[in-house]
Design a protein around this motif. Structure first.
Motif, PDB file in Angstrom:
ATOM      1  N   VAL A   6       0.871  -1.174   0.000  1.00  0.00           N
ATOM      2  CA  VAL A   6       0.000   0.000   0.000  1.00  0.00           C
ATOM      3  C   VAL A   6       0.912   1.231   0.000  1.00  0.00           C
ATOM      4  N   ILE A   7       0.835   2.016  -1.061  1.00  0.00           N
ATOM      5  CA  ILE A   7       1.650   3.219  -1.166  1.00  0.00           C
ATOM      6  C   ILE A   7       1.001   4.339  -0.367  1.00  0.00           C
ATOM      7  N   TYR A   8      -0.284   4.546  -0.587  1.00  0.00           N
ATOM      8  CA  TYR A   8      -1.057   5.442   0.261  1.00  0.00           C
ATOM      9  C   TYR A   8      -2.505   5.012   0.252  1.00  0.00           C
ATOM     10  N   LYS A   9      -3.201   5.342   1.317  1.00  0.00           N
ATOM     11  CA  LYS A   9      -4.622   5.024   1.424  1.00  0.00           C
ATOM     12  C   LYS A   9      -5.269   6.123   2.245  1.00  0.00           C
ATOM     13  N   TRP A  13     -11.905   4.781  -1.063  1.00  0.00           N
ATOM     14  CA  TRP A  13     -11.977   5.064  -2.493  1.00  0.00           C
ATOM     15  C   TRP A  13     -10.767   5.788  -3.059  1.00  0.00           C
ATOM     16  N   ASN A  14      -9.826   6.193  -2.255  1.00  0.00           N
ATOM     17  CA  ASN A  14      -8.656   6.925  -2.738  1.00  0.00           C
ATOM     18  C   ASN A  14      -7.394   6.252  -2.210  1.00  0.00           C
ATOM     19  N   MET A  15      -6.779   5.461  -3.083  1.00  0.00           N
ATOM     20  CA  MET A  15      -5.586   4.733  -2.662  1.00  0.00           C
ATOM     21  C   MET A  15      -4.735   4.356  -3.871  1.00  0.00           C
ATOM     22  N   ALA A  73       7.752   5.214  -0.117  1.00  0.00           N
ATOM     23  CA  ALA A  73       6.995   3.963  -0.119  1.00  0.00           C
ATOM     24  C   ALA A  73       7.278   3.163  -1.395  1.00  0.00           C
ATOM     25  N   PHE A  74       7.420   3.845  -2.527  1.00  0.00           N
ATOM     26  CA  PHE A  74       7.772   3.162  -3.774  1.00  0.00           C
ATOM     27  C   PHE A  74       9.153   2.530  -3.686  1.00  0.00           C
ATOM     28  N   GLU A  75      10.079   3.208  -3.018  1.00  0.00           N
ATOM     29  CA  GLU A  75      11.437   2.665  -2.879  1.00  0.00           C
ATOM     30  C   GLU A  75      11.460   1.372  -2.079  1.00  0.00           C
TER      31      GLU A  75
END
Length: 77
Positions: A6-9, A13-15, A73-75
């Motif tokens: 999970v990169i962001y949440k 509905w927005n993640m 978070a992507f890294e």
């Protein structure tokens, strides 16, 4: 084995999530405005490049700290 990150949440509905399936990386962006967009990458470097372009300073609508958290978070993927 599929591993989900999970990169962001922000809410239900927005993640943004990234699934790692072997050598494929599948990014799913879910938005209450646009629905779901799916992007498939064949390498981690292509995924990171996409993230840097998508969350560039010019395009990102948020604070520098939020942008840094997303890219960090992507890294970790």
């Amino acid at each position: 084995m599929i591993k989900k990150h999970v990169i962001y949440k922000q809410d239900k509905w927005n993640m943004l999530t990234v699934e790692v399936n072997g050598t494929r990386y599948i990014a799913r962006v879910i938005s209450d405005q646009w629905g779901e967009d799916t992007y498939t990458f064949l390498s981690r470097s292509a995924l990171i490049q996409w993230a840097q372009d998508r969350f560039s300073v010019e395009k990102f609508e948020g604070t520098d700290e939020e942008r840094k958290q997303i890219l960090d978070a992507f890294e970790l993927v």
